[in-house]
Design a protein around this motif. Structure first.
Motif, PDB file in Angstrom:
ATOM      1  N   GLY A   1     -86.878 -32.595 -56.564  1.00 48.19           N
ATOM      2  CA  GLY A   1     -87.214 -31.957 -55.537  1.00 48.19           C
ATOM      3  C   GLY A   1     -86.418 -32.033 -54.074  1.00 48.19           C
ATOM      4  O   GLY A   1     -86.629 -31.491 -52.977  1.00 48.19           O
ATOM      5  N   ALA A   2     -85.281 -32.706 -54.349  1.00 50.45           N
ATOM      6  CA  ALA A   2     -84.349 -32.945 -53.319  1.00 50.45           C
ATOM      7  C   ALA A   2     -83.973 -31.486 -52.553  1.00 50.45           C
ATOM      8  O   ALA A   2     -83.628 -30.773 -53.546  1.00 50.45           O
ATOM      9  CB  ALA A   2     -83.453 -34.138 -53.281  1.00 50.45           C
ATOM     10  N   SER A   3     -83.892 -31.564 -51.484  1.00 48.07           N
ATOM     11  CA  SER A   3     -83.814 -30.027 -50.908  1.00 48.07           C
ATOM     12  C   SER A   3     -82.814 -30.063 -49.573  1.00 48.07           C
ATOM     13  O   SER A   3     -82.920 -31.272 -48.731  1.00 48.07           O
ATOM     14  CB  SER A   3     -84.852 -29.374 -50.539  1.00 48.07           C
ATOM     15  OG  SER A   3     -85.715 -29.181 -51.545  1.00 48.07           O
ATOM     16  N   ILE A   4     -81.758 -29.230 -49.287  1.00 50.49           N
ATOM     17  CA  ILE A   4     -81.033 -29.412 -48.291  1.00 50.49           C
ATOM     18  C   ILE A   4     -80.898 -27.659 -47.546  1.00 50.49           C
ATOM     19  O   ILE A   4     -81.196 -26.765 -48.182  1.00 50.49           O
ATOM     20  CB  ILE A   4     -79.635 -29.870 -48.464  1.00 50.49           C
ATOM     21  CG1 ILE A   4     -78.815 -28.778 -49.403  1.00 50.49           C
ATOM     22  CG2 ILE A   4     -79.710 -31.108 -49.334  1.00 50.49           C
ATOM     23  CD1 ILE A   4     -77.363 -28.941 -49.671  1.00 50.49           C
ATOM     24  N   ILE A   5     -80.453 -27.736 -46.141  1.00 53.53           N
ATOM     25  CA  ILE A   5     -79.975 -26.579 -45.598  1.00 53.53           C
ATOM     26  C   ILE A   5     -78.523 -27.125 -45.259  1.00 53.53           C
ATOM     27  O   ILE A   5     -78.251 -27.990 -45.035  1.00 53.53           O
ATOM     28  CB  ILE A   5     -80.767 -26.504 -44.075  1.00 53.53           C
ATOM     29  CG1 ILE A   5     -82.059 -26.185 -44.555  1.00 53.53           C
ATOM     30  CG2 ILE A   5     -80.115 -25.191 -43.627  1.00 53.53           C
ATOM     31  CD1 ILE A   5     -82.936 -25.957 -43.349  1.00 53.53           C
ATOM     32  N   SER A   6     -77.731 -25.908 -45.897  1.00 54.92           N
ATOM     33  CA  SER A   6     -76.264 -26.373 -45.697  1.00 54.92           C
ATOM     34  C   SER A   6     -75.501 -25.018 -45.332  1.00 54.92           C
ATOM     35  O   SER A   6     -75.775 -23.749 -45.718  1.00 54.92           O
ATOM     36  CB  SER A   6     -75.647 -26.762 -46.993  1.00 54.92           C
ATOM     37  OG  SER A   6     -74.339 -26.993 -47.013  1.00 54.92           O
ATOM     38  N   ASP A   7     -74.550 -25.206 -44.046  1.00 49.86           N
ATOM     39  CA  ASP A   7     -73.538 -24.366 -43.846  1.00 49.86           C
ATOM     40  C   ASP A   7     -72.265 -24.807 -43.914  1.00 49.86           C
ATOM     41  O   ASP A   7     -71.855 -25.911 -43.444  1.00 49.86           O
ATOM     42  CB  ASP A   7     -73.936 -23.690 -42.536  1.00 49.86           C
ATOM     43  CG  ASP A   7     -72.999 -22.707 -41.919  1.00 49.86           C
ATOM     44  OD1 ASP A   7     -72.269 -22.021 -42.596  1.00 49.86           O
ATOM     45  OD2 ASP A   7     -73.124 -22.137 -40.622  1.00 49.86           O
ATOM     46  N   ASN A   8     -71.574 -23.917 -44.723  1.00 43.47           N
ATOM     47  CA  ASN A   8     -69.885 -24.402 -44.941  1.00 43.47           C
ATOM     48  C   ASN A   8     -69.938 -25.764 -45.621  1.00 43.47           C
ATOM     49  O   ASN A   8     -69.449 -26.782 -45.239  1.00 43.47           O
ATOM     50  CB  ASN A   8     -69.256 -24.511 -43.619  1.00 43.47           C
ATOM     51  CG  ASN A   8     -67.664 -24.593 -43.788  1.00 43.47           C
ATOM     52  OD1 ASN A   8     -67.303 -24.071 -44.656  1.00 43.47           O
ATOM     53  ND2 ASN A   8     -67.074 -25.243 -42.736  1.00 43.47           N
ATOM     54  N   PHE A   9     -70.426 -25.512 -46.996  1.00 43.43           N
ATOM     55  CA  PHE A   9     -69.971 -26.817 -48.083  1.00 43.43           C
ATOM     56  C   PHE A   9     -69.181 -26.546 -48.759  1.00 43.43           C
ATOM     57  O   PHE A   9     -69.222 -25.507 -49.684  1.00 43.43           O
ATOM     58  CB  PHE A   9     -71.303 -27.129 -48.665  1.00 43.43           C
ATOM     59  CG  PHE A   9     -71.317 -28.308 -49.521  1.00 43.43           C
ATOM     60  CD1 PHE A   9     -70.777 -29.714 -49.101  1.00 43.43           C
ATOM     61  CD2 PHE A   9     -71.633 -28.311 -50.773  1.00 43.43           C
ATOM     62  CE1 PHE A   9     -70.615 -30.600 -50.033  1.00 43.43           C
ATOM     63  CE2 PHE A   9     -71.700 -29.404 -51.894  1.00 43.43           C
ATOM     64  CZ  PHE A   9     -71.164 -30.525 -51.499  1.00 43.43           C
ATOM     65  N   ASN A  10     -67.972 -27.213 -48.975  1.00 43.85           N
ATOM     66  CA  ASN A  10     -66.703 -26.952 -49.746  1.00 43.85           C
ATOM     67  C   ASN A  10     -66.503 -27.954 -50.937  1.00 43.85           C
ATOM     68  O   ASN A  10     -66.379 -29.025 -50.384  1.00 43.85           O
ATOM     69  CB  ASN A  10     -65.549 -26.826 -49.056  1.00 43.85           C
ATOM     70  CG  ASN A  10     -64.594 -26.239 -50.027  1.00 43.85           C
ATOM     71  OD1 ASN A  10     -64.209 -26.600 -51.053  1.00 43.85           O
ATOM     72  ND2 ASN A  10     -63.584 -25.165 -49.329  1.00 43.85           N
ATOM     73  N   THR A  11     -66.863 -27.650 -52.160  1.00 46.74           N
ATOM     74  CA  THR A  11     -66.901 -28.680 -53.267  1.00 46.74           C
ATOM     75  C   THR A  11     -65.910 -28.103 -54.525  1.00 46.74           C
ATOM     76  O   THR A  11     -65.910 -26.869 -54.686  1.00 46.74           O
ATOM     77  CB  THR A  11     -68.002 -29.252 -53.586  1.00 46.74           C
ATOM     78  OG1 THR A  11     -67.972 -29.973 -54.833  1.00 46.74           O
ATOM     79  CG2 THR A  11     -68.891 -27.766 -54.109  1.00 46.74           C
ATOM     80  N   ASP A  12     -65.183 -28.916 -54.874  1.00 45.97           N
ATOM     81  CA  ASP A  12     -64.180 -28.730 -56.129  1.00 45.97           C
ATOM     82  C   ASP A  12     -65.157 -28.852 -57.434  1.00 45.97           C
ATOM     83  O   ASP A  12     -64.313 -28.835 -58.663  1.00 45.97           O
ATOM     84  CB  ASP A  12     -62.958 -29.362 -56.090  1.00 45.97           C
ATOM     85  CG  ASP A  12     -62.857 -30.755 -56.361  1.00 45.97           C
ATOM     86  OD1 ASP A  12     -64.055 -31.326 -56.105  1.00 45.97           O
ATOM     87  OD2 ASP A  12     -61.828 -31.300 -56.083  1.00 45.97           O
ATOM     88  N   SER A  13     -66.287 -29.151 -57.217  1.00 43.62           N
ATOM     89  CA  SER A  13     -67.161 -29.544 -58.400  1.00 43.62           C
ATOM     90  C   SER A  13     -68.489 -28.620 -58.547  1.00 43.62           C
ATOM     91  O   SER A  13     -68.652 -27.398 -57.703  1.00 43.62           O
ATOM     92  CB  SER A  13     -67.645 -30.962 -58.575  1.00 43.62           C
ATOM     93  OG  SER A  13     -68.233 -31.265 -57.396  1.00 43.62           O
ATOM     94  N   GLY A  14     -69.303 -28.876 -59.423  1.00 44.98           N
ATOM     95  CA  GLY A  14     -70.620 -28.192 -59.494  1.00 44.98           C
ATOM     96  C   GLY A  14     -71.880 -28.816 -58.827  1.00 44.98           C
ATOM     97  O   GLY A  14     -71.781 -29.799 -58.384  1.00 44.98           O
TER      98      GLY A  14
END
Length: 266
Positions: free
Chosen positions: A113-126
């Motif tokens: 149930g962990a939840s986030i609000i995210s703006d501009n998250f860049n990841t080279d994985s899944g």
């Protein structure tokens, strides 16, 4: 909290595990990095090696005991460190202006149930969510797996997997995807199944030059898609086992079948 400009480096399979809330607040001009210890962002922190060889004359013979030495920088690579793992069913975390790179395959887990609000998250994985209620804007990721009662919204984002599926939504989960681009490879680029649903608005779905099905909807699931484009060298949409499609102002340009319905789907 992790403030703007912070660089967090990990190696040897190390992971960050958060049992609670974490706020990561980078800025557009001062990002936060989670990366390999071999990454020179923020300055070199790895154990670079020195290579020395004899100094040779014009005929290739050593000149005395002189040595020519050079510093060899250790290059970062995929899998240098483990993952970001959030386990917090009650508190909402923030990930703004963050880069995560060189982690293991699925490098960001939102668990229990962990939840986030995210703006501009860049990841080279899944990214994998379990029962999460999260919102992403300006996300760049290889894939996202939304499962186990998760409810996720994504906007103005790019999800592109050169080797496999880009999006999974399954087991009583939902996805609202808007103004985004999705690229997948082989199989289904987008899979929605096991009593799950998705709403797509102004989405471009295409292949990374591979043959497959752009979208699969199956096992009592549904997809509503509008103002979107599907381009593929394989098939467009497959729906089967009591699943439902609703398309509005959407184009499908495929070399094989555009829409195929099986087993009481409509």
């Amino acid at each position: 909290a992790i403030d703007s400009g912070v660089v967090v480096k990990l190696n040897n399979g190390a992971s960050i595990i958060v049992d609670g809330k974490i706020n990561v607040e980078g800025t557009e001009n001062d990002l936060v990095y989670f990366t390999s210890n071999n990454d020179d962002i923020g300055g070199s922190t790895d154990n670079d090696t020195e290579s020395c060889n004899p100094v040779l004359d014009e005929e290739g013979n050593p000149i005395g005991e002189e040595q020519a030495c050079e510093n060899i920088d250790q290059e970062p690579s995929k899998g240098d460190w483990g993952m970001l793992f959030l386990d917090s069913p009650t508190e909402l975390s923030v990930f703004n202006n963050v880069v995560s790179r060189y982690s293991d395959g699925d490098g960001f887990f939102l668990y229990n149930g962990a939840s986030i609000i995210s703006d501009n998250f860049n990841t080279d994985s899944g990214i994998i969510t379990f029962g999460s209620h999260s919102t992403f804007e300006n996300l760049t990721a290889v894939s996202i797996e939304i499962q186990s009662g998760s409810d996720v919204s994504i906007e103005n984002s790019t999800i592109s997997n050169p080797n496999d599926s880009a999006i999974y939504v399954y087991t009583d989960s939902s996805l609202n995807l808007k103004n985004s681009k999705v690229k997948g490879s082989d199989g289904y680029f987008v899979s929605i199944y096991n009593n799950s649903n998705a709403i797509f608005d102004t989405v471009e779905i295409s292949s990374n030059e591979s043959n497959g099905v752009a979208i699969g909807v199956f096992n009592d699931s549904s997809l509503e898609i509008s103002n979107s484009n599907i381009t593929n060298i394989g098939d467009g949409i497959w729906a089967y086992n009591d699943s439902f499609l609703n398309l509005l102002d959407t184009s499908i340009d495929c070399q094989n079948d555009g829409i195929t319905l099986f087993n009481n789907s409509n």
